[in-house]
Write an enzyme that holds these catalytic residues in place. Sequence first.
Site, PDB file in Angstrom:
ATOM      1  N   LYS A 100      20.785   9.962 -17.907  1.00 14.80           N
ATOM      2  CA  LYS A 100      19.393   9.907 -18.362  1.00 14.80           C
ATOM      3  C   LYS A 100      18.514  10.234 -17.174  1.00 14.80           C
ATOM      4  O   LYS A 100      18.695   9.659 -16.088  1.00 14.80           O
ATOM      5  CB  LYS A 100      19.097   8.483 -18.876  1.00 14.80           C
ATOM      6  CG  LYS A 100      17.674   8.294 -19.344  1.00 14.80           C
ATOM      7  CD  LYS A 100      17.544   8.565 -20.825  1.00 14.80           C
ATOM      8  CE  LYS A 100      16.115   8.786 -21.263  1.00 14.80           C
ATOM      9  NZ  LYS A 100      15.672  10.204 -21.165  1.00 14.80           N
ATOM     10  N   GLN A 121      17.782   8.236  -9.507  1.00 16.23           N
ATOM     11  CA  GLN A 121      17.732   7.851 -10.918  1.00 16.23           C
ATOM     12  C   GLN A 121      18.849   6.870 -11.283  1.00 16.23           C
ATOM     13  O   GLN A 121      18.668   5.995 -12.131  1.00 16.23           O
ATOM     14  CB  GLN A 121      17.844   9.120 -11.780  1.00 16.23           C
ATOM     15  CG  GLN A 121      17.421   8.956 -13.220  1.00 16.23           C
ATOM     16  CD  GLN A 121      15.916   9.015 -13.413  1.00 16.23           C
ATOM     17  OE1 GLN A 121      15.260   9.866 -12.826  1.00 16.23           O
ATOM     18  NE2 GLN A 121      15.372   8.135 -14.218  1.00 16.23           N
ATOM     19  N   LYS A 124      17.631   3.461 -10.211  1.00 18.80           N
ATOM     20  CA  LYS A 124      16.446   3.109 -10.996  1.00 18.80           C
ATOM     21  C   LYS A 124      16.847   2.690 -12.407  1.00 18.80           C
ATOM     22  O   LYS A 124      16.413   1.655 -12.911  1.00 18.80           O
ATOM     23  CB  LYS A 124      15.533   4.342 -11.064  1.00 18.80           C
ATOM     24  CG  LYS A 124      14.253   4.124 -11.824  1.00 18.80           C
ATOM     25  CD  LYS A 124      13.529   5.426 -12.118  1.00 18.80           C
ATOM     26  CE  LYS A 124      13.280   6.247 -10.874  1.00 18.80           C
ATOM     27  NZ  LYS A 124      12.264   7.295 -11.092  1.00 18.80           N
ATOM     28  N   LYS A 136      19.447  14.359 -13.648  1.00 21.70           N
ATOM     29  CA  LYS A 136      18.157  15.040 -13.426  1.00 21.70           C
ATOM     30  C   LYS A 136      18.390  16.534 -13.568  1.00 21.70           C
ATOM     31  O   LYS A 136      19.508  17.008 -13.372  1.00 21.70           O
ATOM     32  CB  LYS A 136      17.635  14.729 -12.016  1.00 21.70           C
ATOM     33  CG  LYS A 136      16.158  14.981 -11.840  1.00 21.70           C
ATOM     34  CD  LYS A 136      15.310  13.809 -12.300  1.00 21.70           C
ATOM     35  CE  LYS A 136      13.841  14.139 -12.323  1.00 21.70           C
ATOM     36  NZ  LYS A 136      13.007  12.965 -12.575  1.00 21.70           N
ATOM     37  N   GLY A 175      10.851  14.235 -19.506  1.00 20.48           N
ATOM     38  CA  GLY A 175       9.921  15.045 -18.728  1.00 20.48           C
ATOM     39  C   GLY A 175       9.882  14.635 -17.254  1.00 20.48           C
ATOM     40  O   GLY A 175      10.460  13.630 -16.853  1.00 20.48           O
ATOM     41  N   ASP A 176       9.215  15.425 -16.466  1.00 20.79           N
ATOM     42  CA  ASP A 176       8.918  15.117 -15.052  1.00 20.79           C
ATOM     43  C   ASP A 176       7.808  16.108 -14.680  1.00 20.79           C
ATOM     44  O   ASP A 176       7.109  16.611 -15.591  1.00 20.79           O
ATOM     45  CB  ASP A 176      10.175  15.289 -14.184  1.00 20.79           C
ATOM     46  CG  ASP A 176       9.993  14.751 -12.763  1.00 20.79           C
ATOM     47  OD1 ASP A 176      10.017  13.529 -12.577  1.00 20.79           O
ATOM     48  OD2 ASP A 176       9.794  15.559 -11.813  1.00 20.79           O
ATOM     49  N   THR A 219       4.964   5.194 -17.167  1.00 22.63           N
ATOM     50  CA  THR A 219       5.236   5.218 -15.718  1.00 22.63           C
ATOM     51  C   THR A 219       4.030   4.675 -14.948  1.00 22.63           C
ATOM     52  O   THR A 219       4.175   3.822 -14.054  1.00 22.63           O
ATOM     53  CB  THR A 219       5.595   6.642 -15.257  1.00 22.63           C
ATOM     54  OG1 THR A 219       6.653   7.124 -16.089  1.00 22.63           O
ATOM     55  CG2 THR A 219       6.038   6.661 -13.816  1.00 22.63           C
ATOM     56  N   ASN A 250       0.499  13.153 -15.430  1.00 20.38           N
ATOM     57  CA  ASN A 250       0.836  12.047 -16.317  1.00 20.38           C
ATOM     58  C   ASN A 250       0.801  10.682 -15.611  1.00 20.38           C
ATOM     59  O   ASN A 250       0.142   9.751 -16.081  1.00 20.38           O
ATOM     60  CB  ASN A 250       2.231  12.315 -16.909  1.00 20.38           C
ATOM     61  CG  ASN A 250       2.756  11.136 -17.688  1.00 20.38           C
ATOM     62  OD1 ASN A 250       3.434  10.289 -17.148  1.00 20.38           O
ATOM     63  ND2 ASN A 250       2.399  11.072 -18.959  1.00 20.38           N
ATOM     64  N   SER A 395      11.636   5.294 -22.042  1.00 21.22           N
ATOM     65  CA  SER A 395      12.514   6.299 -22.642  1.00 21.22           C
ATOM     66  C   SER A 395      13.716   5.601 -23.268  1.00 21.22           C
ATOM     67  O   SER A 395      14.177   5.981 -24.349  1.00 21.22           O
ATOM     68  CB  SER A 395      13.011   7.292 -21.585  1.00 21.22           C
ATOM     69  OG  SER A 395      12.033   8.254 -21.309  1.00 21.22           O
TER      70      SER A 395
HETATM   71  P1  NDP Z   1       2.700  16.059 -13.614  1.00 24.35           P
HETATM   72  O1  NDP Z   1       3.252  17.430 -13.595  1.00 24.35           O
HETATM   73  O2  NDP Z   1       2.106  15.525 -14.849  1.00 24.35           O
HETATM   74  O3  NDP Z   1       1.645  15.867 -12.435  1.00 24.35           O
HETATM   75  C1  NDP Z   1       1.984  16.091 -11.107  1.00 24.35           C
HETATM   76  C2  NDP Z   1       0.735  15.972 -10.252  1.00 24.35           C
HETATM   77  O4  NDP Z   1       1.103  16.026  -8.878  1.00 24.35           O
HETATM   78  C3  NDP Z   1      -0.238  17.119 -10.481  1.00 24.35           C
HETATM   79  O5  NDP Z   1      -1.520  16.646 -10.223  1.00 24.35           O
HETATM   80  C4  NDP Z   1       0.202  18.135  -9.430  1.00 24.35           C
HETATM   81  O6  NDP Z   1      -0.820  19.035  -9.045  1.00 24.35           O
HETATM   82  C5  NDP Z   1       0.574  17.216  -8.269  1.00 24.35           C
HETATM   83  N1  NDP Z   1       1.639  17.862  -7.482  1.00 24.35           N
HETATM   84  C6  NDP Z   1       2.881  18.167  -7.895  1.00 24.35           C
HETATM   85  N2  NDP Z   1       3.582  18.754  -6.918  1.00 24.35           N
HETATM   86  C7  NDP Z   1       2.732  18.829  -5.882  1.00 24.35           C
HETATM   87  C8  NDP Z   1       2.863  19.328  -4.562  1.00 24.35           C
HETATM   88  N3  NDP Z   1       4.018  19.873  -4.130  1.00 24.35           N
HETATM   89  N4  NDP Z   1       1.786  19.211  -3.750  1.00 24.35           N
HETATM   90  C9  NDP Z   1       0.623  18.644  -4.173  1.00 24.35           C
HETATM   91  N5  NDP Z   1       0.451  18.168  -5.415  1.00 24.35           N
HETATM   92  C10 NDP Z   1       1.492  18.250  -6.236  1.00 24.35           C
HETATM   93  O7  NDP Z   1       3.941  15.133 -13.136  1.00 24.35           O
HETATM   94  P2  NDP Z   1       4.126  13.564 -13.319  1.00 24.35           P
HETATM   95  O8  NDP Z   1       2.817  12.866 -13.238  1.00 24.35           O
HETATM   96  O9  NDP Z   1       4.992  13.361 -14.486  1.00 24.35           O
HETATM   97  O10 NDP Z   1       5.006  13.215 -12.036  1.00 24.35           O
HETATM   98  C11 NDP Z   1       4.437  12.820 -10.771  1.00 24.35           C
HETATM   99  C12 NDP Z   1       5.487  12.118  -9.936  1.00 24.35           C
HETATM  100  O11 NDP Z   1       5.972  10.962 -10.667  1.00 24.35           O
HETATM  101  C13 NDP Z   1       6.744  12.922  -9.611  1.00 24.35           C
HETATM  102  O12 NDP Z   1       7.231  12.527  -8.343  1.00 24.35           O
HETATM  103  C14 NDP Z   1       7.730  12.480 -10.680  1.00 24.35           C
HETATM  104  O13 NDP Z   1       9.081  12.666 -10.287  1.00 24.35           O
HETATM  105  C15 NDP Z   1       7.380  10.998 -10.765  1.00 24.35           C
HETATM  106  N6  NDP Z   1       7.800  10.327 -11.969  1.00 24.35           N
HETATM  107  C16 NDP Z   1       7.356  10.754 -13.208  1.00 24.35           C
HETATM  108  C17 NDP Z   1       7.757  10.068 -14.341  1.00 24.35           C
HETATM  109  C18 NDP Z   1       7.201  10.413 -15.692  1.00 24.35           C
HETATM  110  O14 NDP Z   1       7.448   9.630 -16.624  1.00 24.35           O
HETATM  111  N7  NDP Z   1       6.483  11.495 -15.869  1.00 24.35           N
HETATM  112  C19 NDP Z   1       8.712   8.946 -14.275  1.00 24.35           C
HETATM  113  C20 NDP Z   1       9.024   8.514 -12.927  1.00 24.35           C
HETATM  114  C21 NDP Z   1       8.591   9.209 -11.837  1.00 24.35           C
HETATM  115  P3  NDP Z   1      -0.795  20.532  -9.603  1.00 24.35           P
HETATM  116  O15 NDP Z   1      -1.090  20.421 -11.060  1.00 24.35           O
HETATM  117  O16 NDP Z   1      -1.828  21.256  -8.843  1.00 24.35           O
HETATM  118  O17 NDP Z   1       0.596  21.060  -9.333  1.00 24.35           O
END
Ligand code: NDP
Length: 463
Positions: A100, A121, A124, A136, A175-176, A219, A250, A395
């Site tokens: 997962k 993961q 976690k 992943k 998603g991620d 999250t 997100n 999830s």
């Molecule tokens: P989204 O794609 O919804 O949002 C990511 C955000 O981070 C955007 O604002 C993006 O900006 C910014 N970002 C991504 N990569 C970079 C980078 N290299 N440099 C600067 N800004 C960056 O992703 P999530 O919110 O889902 O995920 C965010 C983090 O949370 C990740 O580390 C993910 O692994 C972790 N996570 C997410 C979960 C989930 O349920 N979604 C669960 C557990 C952890 P821009 O749009 O400009 O790229």
Amino acid sequence: MANVVSVSPKVSNYTRDLIGEIIAKNPGEPEFHQAATEVYESLDLVMERRPEYRSAKIPERVAEPERLIMFRVSWQDDQGRFQVNRGCRIEMNSAIGPYKGGLRFHPSVNLGILKFLAFEQVFKNSLTTLPMGGGKGGSDFDPKGKSDHEVMRFCQSFMNELFRHIGPDTDVPAGDIGVGGREIGFLFGQYKKLRNEFTGVLTGKGLNWGGSLIRPEATGYGAVYFAAEMLGTRGESLSGKTCLVSGSGNVAQYTVEKLLQLGAKPVTLSDSNGYIYDEAGIDSEKLKFMMDLKNVRRGRIKDYADRFKGVVFTPIDPRLDYNPLWNHKAHCAFPSATQNEISGKDAQNLLRNGVYVVSEGANMPTTLDGVRLFLDAKILYGPGKAANAGGVATSGLEMSQNSMRLSWTREEVDARLHGIMKAIHKSCVEASSAFGTAGNYVNGANIAGFLKVADAMMDQGLV
Ligand code: NDP
């Protein structure tokens, strides 16, 4: 940016050699080296007390994916040109349940990044109290700037290969970064067509086709619940606390929403172009604007500063060796963008500015030297694998609802999420105390997550 790993001088020779072997066996994967170093440094304490894990080679087996699938994803853009990306799924560990973990679509995606995410993961998912193994996957495809049709064609082509490797009892992706409701919809549609069955094979689905209430929020909400639990150990709450939040996707969006509900004051948000500082505080009206901006109009965070008075937008300056977002006076920080977004220098800035709560919504957002600074300063530091586990936990709740073919109310799912975050916090506190490092949530999360998986692997023999 990847971090060059240095192993702590405090660990045993056994652990030092183990980390050295893992690094040598996985060349060119600095993010994986970093994640493995952090985990095995914590487990040094366990290996002394439980030598049977050493002889069963549990640490080595945990670092080796059970299966790694890499494949070509060919698709056609709106101009009729052929495009080729690389797809990947890492099925890391299935000792306690089906694999997962999320799918990430971002141009930076490579094997080392996916391996670090799959490895994290495993621990976690074990912490969530639910029966889920770790995995992943993703692609170097960039959904940014692509039309809905292009994203659909890419997702369909991605699933044309992935479908033969996943299933509700085998591997359940989610998603991620770059994979939200739209992408999950296209992926699910293609899986259903190819398999001719409607199953809970992906999570993060739409509400009227098998999704769970609160999954989008989980999250971010979970990271805030975890911070509240950590503050509770000092008799404090989030009410009135100034909070720095990075990202605007997100996780960041629902972190801000829950912070507002608990009376805190979020003041920053960012994307890959820069960050905004809103001294007056991001309120619910501004949050609504930002969610529409990011989720519907797919705009840039700078638009927030153009829309509201008194907000400062600072573009990313590649010449700086620190991130100015982390250089404001605050009580709490919620890194919610990506890995290694808090360097050692950023950690110093945060501590100097009075931050004493860090709850990681992103995965491994802090470099190893930053982690060590937080631990030495004895602040309330909740590492990602504990603090952001609410997403995968919900999830897991979506999978349960799919299996039972029913759906719980918003209140019921939120109450379960809250209960799980409290349980994760308790496991971290108990495990860190049991191994003589009370208050160290990094050790607590790594040890509690590992023990359950290791014992299951011992029970299941050499497979
Ligand atoms: P989204 O794609 O919804 O949002 C990511 C955000 O981070 C955007 O604002 C993006 O900006 C910014 N970002 C991504 N990569 C970079 C980078 N290299 N440099 C600067 N800004 C960056 O992703 P999530 O919110 O889902 O995920 C965010 C983090 O949370 C990740 O580390 C993910 O692994 C972790 N996570 C997410 C979960 C989930 O349920 N979604 C669960 C557990 C952890 P821009 O749009 O400009 O790229």
